[in-house]
Design a protein around this motif. Structure first.
Motif, PDB file in Angstrom:
ATOM      1  N   UNK A 126      -1.870  -7.041   9.987  1.00 45.33           N
ATOM      2  CA  UNK A 126      -0.605  -7.128  10.494  1.00 45.33           C
ATOM      3  C   UNK A 126       0.227  -5.910   9.240  1.00 45.33           C
ATOM      4  N   UNK A 127       0.355  -4.979  10.061  1.00 43.72           N
ATOM      5  CA  UNK A 127       1.008  -3.545   8.898  1.00 43.72           C
ATOM      6  C   UNK A 127       2.885  -3.380   9.180  1.00 43.72           C
ATOM      7  N   UNK A 128       3.953  -3.898   7.998  1.00 48.62           N
ATOM      8  CA  UNK A 128       4.931  -3.530   8.470  1.00 48.62           C
ATOM      9  C   UNK A 128       4.635  -2.609   7.139  1.00 48.62           C
ATOM     10  N   UNK A 129       6.513  -1.592   8.121  1.00 41.74           N
ATOM     11  CA  UNK A 129       6.369  -0.212   7.715  1.00 41.74           C
ATOM     12  C   UNK A 129       8.239  -1.175   6.363  1.00 41.74           C
ATOM     13  N   UNK A 130       8.837  -0.103   5.548  1.00 38.23           N
ATOM     14  CA  UNK A 130       9.370   0.013   4.687  1.00 38.23           C
ATOM     15  C   UNK A 130      10.340  -1.028   4.978  1.00 38.23           C
ATOM     16  N   UNK A 131      10.753  -0.715   6.391  1.00 42.57           N
ATOM     17  CA  UNK A 131      11.956  -1.624   7.231  1.00 42.57           C
ATOM     18  C   UNK A 131      11.952  -2.144   7.940  1.00 42.57           C
ATOM     19  N   UNK A 133       0.724  -1.176   0.456  1.00 40.28           N
ATOM     20  CA  UNK A 133      -0.015   0.203   0.296  1.00 40.28           C
ATOM     21  C   UNK A 133       0.893   1.651  -0.068  1.00 40.28           C
ATOM     22  N   UNK A 134       0.925   2.161  -1.542  1.00 39.30           N
ATOM     23  CA  UNK A 134       1.679   3.036  -0.858  1.00 39.30           C
ATOM     24  C   UNK A 134       0.901   4.073   0.069  1.00 39.30           C
ATOM     25  N   UNK A 135       1.379   5.295   1.022  1.00 38.24           N
ATOM     26  CA  UNK A 135       1.725   5.836   1.571  1.00 38.24           C
ATOM     27  C   UNK A 135       1.948   7.210   1.284  1.00 38.24           C
ATOM     28  N   UNK A 136       1.336   8.245   2.176  1.00 36.43           N
ATOM     29  CA  UNK A 136       2.523   9.638   2.587  1.00 36.43           C
ATOM     30  C   UNK A 136       2.590  10.062   3.535  1.00 36.43           C
ATOM     31  N   UNK A 137       3.395  10.749   3.562  1.00 37.47           N
ATOM     32  CA  UNK A 137       4.095  11.752   4.954  1.00 37.47           C
ATOM     33  C   UNK A 137       3.210  12.532   5.002  1.00 37.47           C
ATOM     34  N   UNK A 142       6.102   6.467   1.303  1.00 41.85           N
ATOM     35  CA  UNK A 142       6.806   5.605   0.497  1.00 41.85           C
ATOM     36  C   UNK A 142       5.660   4.414  -0.261  1.00 41.85           C
ATOM     37  N   UNK A 143       5.868   2.797   0.911  1.00 43.09           N
ATOM     38  CA  UNK A 143       4.879   2.049   1.177  1.00 43.09           C
ATOM     39  C   UNK A 143       4.461   0.889   2.491  1.00 43.09           C
ATOM     40  N   UNK A 144       3.736   0.799   2.550  1.00 47.24           N
ATOM     41  CA  UNK A 144       3.695  -0.369   4.093  1.00 47.24           C
ATOM     42  C   UNK A 144       3.078  -2.187   3.733  1.00 47.24           C
ATOM     43  N   UNK A 145       3.668  -2.321   4.054  1.00 50.15           N
ATOM     44  CA  UNK A 145       3.133  -4.298   4.042  1.00 50.15           C
ATOM     45  C   UNK A 145       1.765  -4.664   4.360  1.00 50.15           C
TER      46      UNK A 145
END
Length: 185
Positions: A90-95, A66-70, A119-122
């Motif tokens: 469960x939602x994870x960031x790019x790291x 999922x693309x996200x914007x700060x 960026x994106x989240x998974x």
């Protein structure tokens, strides 16, 4: 002949016995997800389908990028049909760090967060418990306005227009000199 009748009767009994375990209802899962979204659209979220829906058995996991914007608020909702008994999200960031999760023993799942980066989240949908084959559907909502300096990525961006020129009148253009004729021999 008796064997054929016995096999047909046995097959009919098996179909009736396992009927509730086989049928998932994807339309009901999508309806459930949209009914959850009504609460968030009333609070200013723009909802968008992810084209992520399907059927699963217990233990199934699906990943959605999922693309996200700060600075914008996001909500991720997972709807289900009556055969899904426990759905987790469960939602994870790019790291690879966990942003949020919903592991309640509930038939629905959802999280809401404000993006701290662009960026994106998974998002991982986990069918924790199901009665046979169950259906799920996923929606993403966002709220807020992207800053004017950001590259337009999707919903929520407002373009800014700047007029060129200066407040003082422009100086007159220099007079054009006529082209010279080449000399003829």
């Amino acid at each position: 002949m008796k064997l054929q009748i016995l096999l047909i009767c046995g097959g009919c009994i098996a179909i009736l016995a396992f009927d509730p375990l086989v049928h998932a209802d994807p339309a009901k899962a999508e309806d459930d997800c949209y009914s959850m979204a009504v609460h968030y659209t009333a609070r200013g979220f723009a909802m968008s389908p992810t084209n992520t829906s399907g059927v699963a058995t217990a233990g199934f996991v699906v990943k959605v990028m999922i693309p996200i914007t700060k600075g914008l608020d996001y909500v991720i909702l997972v709807g289900r049909d009556k055969f899904a008994k426990d759905v987790d999200l469960y939602v994870y960031d790019e790291d690879g760090q966990l942003v949020l999760d919903d592991r309640r023993t509930d038939t629905r799942a959802g999280v809401k967060f404000r993006a701290s980066y662009t960026g994106t989240v998974e998002a991982f949908v986990h069918m924790a418990r199901a009665q046979g084959l169950a259906a799920y559907a996923l929606l993403v909502g966002r709220r807020g306005i992207e800053s004017a300096g950001a590259e337009p990525r999707s919903l929520g961006w407002e373009p800014t227009f700047q007029m060129g020129g200066s407040p003082a009148p422009a100086p007159p253009a220099p007079a054009a000199t006529p082209p010279t004729r080449p000399k003829q021999p």
